[in-house]
Motif scaffolding. Structure first.
Motif, PDB file in Angstrom:
ATOM      1  N   MET A   1       0.918  -1.097   0.024  1.00  0.00           N
ATOM      2  CA  MET A   1       0.033   0.125   0.051  1.00  0.00           C
ATOM      3  C   MET A   1       0.910   1.301   0.084  1.00  0.00           C
ATOM      4  O   MET A   1       1.888   1.367   0.740  1.00  0.00           O
ATOM      5  N   SER A   2       0.577   2.265  -0.835  1.00  0.00           N
ATOM      6  CA  SER A   2       1.327   3.214  -0.867  1.00  0.00           C
ATOM      7  C   SER A   2       0.961   4.240   0.116  1.00  0.00           C
ATOM      8  O   SER A   2      -0.106   4.155   0.746  1.00  0.00           O
ATOM      9  N   LEU A   3       2.057   5.366   0.232  1.00  0.00           N
ATOM     10  CA  LEU A   3       1.725   6.441   1.318  1.00  0.00           C
ATOM     11  C   LEU A   3       0.616   7.152   0.958  1.00  0.00           C
ATOM     12  O   LEU A   3       0.592   7.725  -0.233  1.00  0.00           O
ATOM     13  N   GLU A   4      -0.463   7.506   1.934  1.00  0.00           N
ATOM     14  CA  GLU A   4      -1.486   8.372   1.411  1.00  0.00           C
ATOM     15  C   GLU A   4      -1.633   9.448   2.334  1.00  0.00           C
ATOM     16  O   GLU A   4      -1.211   9.495   3.517  1.00  0.00           O
ATOM     17  N   LEU A   5      -1.894  10.779   1.677  1.00  0.00           N
ATOM     18  CA  LEU A   5      -2.005  12.085   2.134  1.00  0.00           C
ATOM     19  C   LEU A   5      -3.428  12.537   1.860  1.00  0.00           C
ATOM     20  O   LEU A   5      -3.916  12.580   1.052  1.00  0.00           O
ATOM     21  N   TYR A   6      -4.176  12.640   3.200  1.00  0.00           N
ATOM     22  CA  TYR A   6      -5.499  13.165   2.956  1.00  0.00           C
ATOM     23  C   TYR A   6      -5.495  14.554   3.203  1.00  0.00           C
ATOM     24  O   TYR A   6      -5.274  15.064   4.216  1.00  0.00           O
ATOM     25  N   LEU A   7      -5.859  15.563   2.180  1.00  0.00           N
ATOM     26  CA  LEU A   7      -5.629  16.969   2.145  1.00  0.00           C
ATOM     27  C   LEU A   7      -6.936  17.758   1.686  1.00  0.00           C
ATOM     28  O   LEU A   7      -7.711  16.998   0.602  1.00  0.00           O
ATOM     29  N   ASP A   8      -7.075  18.780   1.823  1.00  0.00           N
ATOM     30  CA  ASP A   8      -7.687  19.773   1.460  1.00  0.00           C
ATOM     31  C   ASP A   8      -7.158  21.067   1.419  1.00  0.00           C
ATOM     32  O   ASP A   8      -6.605  21.820   2.233  1.00  0.00           O
ATOM     33  N   LEU A   9      -6.606  21.515   0.120  1.00  0.00           N
ATOM     34  CA  LEU A   9      -5.737  22.822  -0.067  1.00  0.00           C
ATOM     35  C   LEU A   9      -6.448  24.186   0.132  1.00  0.00           C
ATOM     36  O   LEU A   9      -5.596  24.937  -0.068  1.00  0.00           O
ATOM     37  N   PHE A  10      -7.507  23.911   0.532  1.00  0.00           N
ATOM     38  CA  PHE A  10      -8.058  25.268   1.228  1.00  0.00           C
ATOM     39  C   PHE A  10      -7.396  25.405   2.717  1.00  0.00           C
ATOM     40  O   PHE A  10      -7.491  26.415   3.282  1.00  0.00           O
ATOM     41  N   SER A  11      -6.946  24.293   3.252  1.00  0.00           N
ATOM     42  CA  SER A  11      -6.342  24.412   4.696  1.00  0.00           C
ATOM     43  C   SER A  11      -4.878  24.583   4.563  1.00  0.00           C
ATOM     44  O   SER A  11      -4.153  24.135   3.793  1.00  0.00           O
ATOM     45  N   GLN A  12      -4.564  25.588   5.259  1.00  0.00           N
ATOM     46  CA  GLN A  12      -3.186  26.088   5.361  1.00  0.00           C
ATOM     47  C   GLN A  12      -2.222  24.768   5.577  1.00  0.00           C
ATOM     48  O   GLN A  12      -1.174  24.560   4.906  1.00  0.00           O
ATOM     49  N   PRO A  13      -2.393  24.165   6.906  1.00  0.00           N
ATOM     50  CA  PRO A  13      -1.557  23.038   7.218  1.00  0.00           C
ATOM     51  C   PRO A  13      -1.495  21.841   6.036  1.00  0.00           C
ATOM     52  O   PRO A  13      -0.315  21.444   5.909  1.00  0.00           O
ATOM     53  N   CYS A  14      -2.480  21.757   5.392  1.00  0.00           N
ATOM     54  CA  CYS A  14      -2.811  20.684   4.309  1.00  0.00           C
ATOM     55  C   CYS A  14      -1.654  21.330   3.235  1.00  0.00           C
ATOM     56  O   CYS A  14      -1.040  20.491   2.460  1.00  0.00           O
ATOM     57  N   ARG A  15      -1.748  22.506   2.866  1.00  0.00           N
ATOM     58  CA  ARG A  15      -0.857  23.024   1.842  1.00  0.00           C
ATOM     59  C   ARG A  15       0.793  22.972   2.275  1.00  0.00           C
ATOM     60  O   ARG A  15       1.439  22.632   1.260  1.00  0.00           O
ATOM     61  N   SER A  16       1.146  23.088   3.603  1.00  0.00           N
ATOM     62  CA  SER A  16       2.414  23.021   3.811  1.00  0.00           C
ATOM     63  C   SER A  16       2.904  21.489   3.543  1.00  0.00           C
ATOM     64  O   SER A  16       3.961  21.184   3.323  1.00  0.00           O
ATOM     65  N   VAL A  17       2.046  20.615   4.016  1.00  0.00           N
ATOM     66  CA  VAL A  17       2.384  19.105   3.745  1.00  0.00           C
ATOM     67  C   VAL A  17       2.656  18.898   2.391  1.00  0.00           C
ATOM     68  O   VAL A  17       3.480  18.023   1.920  1.00  0.00           O
ATOM     69  N   TYR A  18       1.543  19.328   1.551  1.00  0.00           N
ATOM     70  CA  TYR A  18       1.639  19.129   0.158  1.00  0.00           C
ATOM     71  C   TYR A  18       2.880  19.651  -0.372  1.00  0.00           C
ATOM     72  O   TYR A  18       3.585  18.864  -1.236  1.00  0.00           O
ATOM     73  N   ILE A  19       2.983  20.927  -0.060  1.00  0.00           N
ATOM     74  CA  ILE A  19       4.149  21.437  -0.619  1.00  0.00           C
ATOM     75  C   ILE A  19       5.583  20.720  -0.218  1.00  0.00           C
ATOM     76  O   ILE A  19       6.681  20.585  -1.000  1.00  0.00           O
ATOM     77  N   PHE A  20       5.722  20.320   0.909  1.00  0.00           N
ATOM     78  CA  PHE A  20       6.978  19.572   1.460  1.00  0.00           C
ATOM     79  C   PHE A  20       6.933  18.295   0.781  1.00  0.00           C
ATOM     80  O   PHE A  20       8.200  17.911   0.451  1.00  0.00           O
ATOM     81  N   ALA A  21       5.872  17.755   0.569  1.00  0.00           N
ATOM     82  CA  ALA A  21       5.887  16.241   0.054  1.00  0.00           C
ATOM     83  C   ALA A  21       6.250  16.204  -1.412  1.00  0.00           C
ATOM     84  O   ALA A  21       7.277  15.698  -1.922  1.00  0.00           O
ATOM     85  N   LYS A  22       5.717  17.211  -1.974  1.00  0.00           N
ATOM     86  CA  LYS A  22       6.079  17.597  -3.599  1.00  0.00           C
ATOM     87  C   LYS A  22       7.529  18.062  -3.868  1.00  0.00           C
ATOM     88  O   LYS A  22       8.190  17.403  -4.718  1.00  0.00           O
TER      89      LYS A  22
END
Length: 241
Positions: A1-22
């Motif tokens: 199973m691949s690593l999954e990130l549950y995100l809503d990019l309206f959310s500031q903390p989600c954007r930080s995780v998304y940017i960091f991972a990408k």
């Protein structure tokens, strides 16, 4: 199973995780949730995050909540460059200091402006008293002033010459009131120059990708089903009004 990130990019903390991972080429499956539609209250997501918050991570049988914890987990697992969370004791302490402070300052005040200027009047249909707006604006201005004078000072980034998790968390929070139509960078050359350096360190394409939805929110709120938000209305009004 691949690593999954549950995100809503309206959310500031989600954007930080998304940017960091990408930015760090972390392989993950993007599981998109809509907070405004209440999808974090769904039965399946409750199994991933019993606290019903995004971002959330699932790595096999291991589940994790809270953006800072998730980014530190990814940093350790994928051996990201040291500058994000420096091994140096005092530099790491500075990152931790900012991450600890921002919850009740930049994050709280920027979020309040976003709700008072946009979601509460435009989606919930509730008029915001001018004194509430003025007070929220003063609080945000005080936090931004402290950010510049205490945390940034005359350095390129919060800790020194390199971007860290502290800068990443700061920029996504500061962009939230910008999305409501308030240009917090106007008249702040130091803050503006720092934003440009952070954007360059992240990469403009990735920065814009992560923020495209939130920066278009003034148009997208016109299509939001206000009925779906009525369940949140008492809690939101109590929190911000």
């Amino acid at each position: 199973m691949s690593l999954e990130l549950y995100l809503d990019l309206f959310s500031q903390p989600c954007r930080s995780v998304y940017i960091f991972a990408k930015k760090n080429k972390v392989p993950f499956e993007f599981k998109k949730l809509s907070l405004l539609d209440g999808e974090h209250y769904g039965e399946e997501f409750g199994k991933i995050s019993p606290i019903r918050k995004v971002p959330a991570l699932r790595d096999g049988d291991f589940c994790l909540a809270e953006s800072a914890a998730i980014m530190l987990y990814l940093a350790e697992k994928f051996k990201t460059p040291d500058f994000w969370y420096p091994a140096d004791l005092q530099q790491r302490a500075r990152v931790n200091e900012y991450l600890s402070w921002q919850h009740t300052a930049i994050r709280m005040h920027g979020s309040k402006i976003f709700w008072l200027r946009l979601l509460i009047p435009k989606v919930m249909g509730v008029e915001v008293p001018q004194e509430k707006m003025d007070s929220a604006f003063e609080d945000l201005q005080s936090s931004l002033k402290l950010f510049e004078e205490k945390f940034l000072q005359d350095r390129p980034f919060i800790v020194g010459d390199h971007i860290t998790l502290a800068d990443l968390v700061a920029i996504v929070e500061i962009m939230q009131p910008v999305a409501s139509g308030l240009d917090v960078f106007e008249g702040r050359p130091k803050l503006s120059a720092w934003r440009d350096r952070v954007q360059e360190a992240i990469g403009k394409e990735l920065f814009d990708e992560a923020h495209q939805d939130i920066l278009a929110v003034q148009e997208s709120v016109k299509t939001i089903d206000s009925g779906k938000m009525q369940i949140f209305k008492p809690k939101i009004l109590k929190l911000f009004m």
